[in-house]
Enzyme design. Structure first.
Site, mmCIF file in Angstrom:
data_model
loop_
_atom_site.group_PDB
_atom_site.id
_atom_site.type_symbol
_atom_site.label_atom_id
_atom_site.label_comp_id
_atom_site.label_asym_id
_atom_site.label_seq_id
_atom_site.Cartn_x
_atom_site.Cartn_y
_atom_site.Cartn_z
ATOM 1 N N ALA A 1 -4.090 -7.214 28.921
ATOM 2 C CA ALA A 1 -3.634 -8.751 29.217
ATOM 3 C C ALA A 1 -3.292 -8.753 30.905
ATOM 4 C CB ALA A 1 -2.427 -9.028 28.559
ATOM 5 N N SER B 1 7.972 -17.551 24.047
ATOM 6 C CA SER B 1 9.429 -18.171 24.004
ATOM 7 C C SER B 1 9.671 -19.283 24.199
ATOM 8 C CB SER B 1 10.247 -16.934 24.586
ATOM 9 O OG SER B 1 11.563 -16.828 24.161
ATOM 10 N N GLU C 1 5.610 -20.203 29.292
ATOM 11 C CA GLU C 1 4.417 -19.146 29.172
ATOM 12 C C GLU C 1 3.637 -19.530 27.958
ATOM 13 O OE1 GLU C 1 3.440 -14.754 29.616
ATOM 14 O OE2 GLU C 1 5.289 -15.124 28.617
ATOM 15 N N GLU D 1 -3.705 -2.870 42.162
ATOM 16 C CA GLU D 1 -2.663 -1.896 42.790
ATOM 17 C C GLU D 1 -1.347 -1.968 42.384
ATOM 18 O OE1 GLU D 1 -0.854 -1.764 47.248
ATOM 19 O OE2 GLU D 1 -2.955 -2.914 47.049
#
Length: 180
Positions: free
Chosen positions: A75, A112, A118, A137
């Site tokens: 993800a 949530s 989100e 990275e």
């Protein structure tokens, strides 16, 4: 009676790399005014890669807020304006090295909704082709292969506790079972 909350105003309390935090005032349907904390997040995509034998490729990585290693479907965060499918394809390649012949959209989830904007877009990838992973990275993870039935058992027992992964596994299992 229809329920609603109307934003009156708000103040940004924190501007971060991934999230912003707002403290809003909102008017409720009865006229009262309340405070609402809102975490603004660009959203993300998760993809559950499944091979022809029903094995899924997940990643295990350390999650700082919980101070533990967690097993998850690959993800990542959406870049602003990015198509969720493109994000899923990118994360599949970066985290596992796989490309896929078929990517199926399993739907969105609000991670949530009581405090966060989100939205995670869930995908299933099939027709897998192995390649080299190339994590971002500072991203340290290992790829693990688990049969979908094992992941379902882990989800039901609570051993698999990442929400997006639980949802991806259960939705994918339902689809796979309906194709038999």
């Amino acid at each position: 009676m229809e329920s609603f909350e109307k934003r009156i105003d708000g103040e940004q309390k924190y501007k971060g790399v991934i999230v912003n935090v707002m403290l809003d005032r909102a008017q409720l349907c009865d006229g009262s005014v309340v405070r609402r904390e809102v975490v603004e997040h660009p959203g993300g995509a998760t993809v559950l890669p499944i091979d022809d034998e029903g094995y899924c490729y997940c990643v295990r990585q350390f999650r700082y807020p919980f101070q533990k290693m967690m097993l998850e479907a690959p993800a990542g965060k959406l870049e602003y304006g990015e198509d969720p499918m493109e994000c899923a394809v990118r994360e599949l390649s970066e985290e596992t090295g796989f490309t896929a012949d078929e990517i199926t959209y399993l739907g969105p989830i609000c991670s949530s909704p009581g405090f966060s904007t989100e939205v995670l877009h869930i995908y299933m990838a099939r027709g897998l082709h192995r390649g080299e992973s190339h994590p971002d990275e500072g991203e340290f993870l290992s790829v693990e292969k688990h049969h979908i039935d094992e992941l379902v058992s882990m989800a039901m027992s609570g051993e698999l506790d990442d929400g997006k992964t639980v949802i991806a596994v259960l939705k994918a299992k339902r689809i796979l079972d309906s194709e038999k």
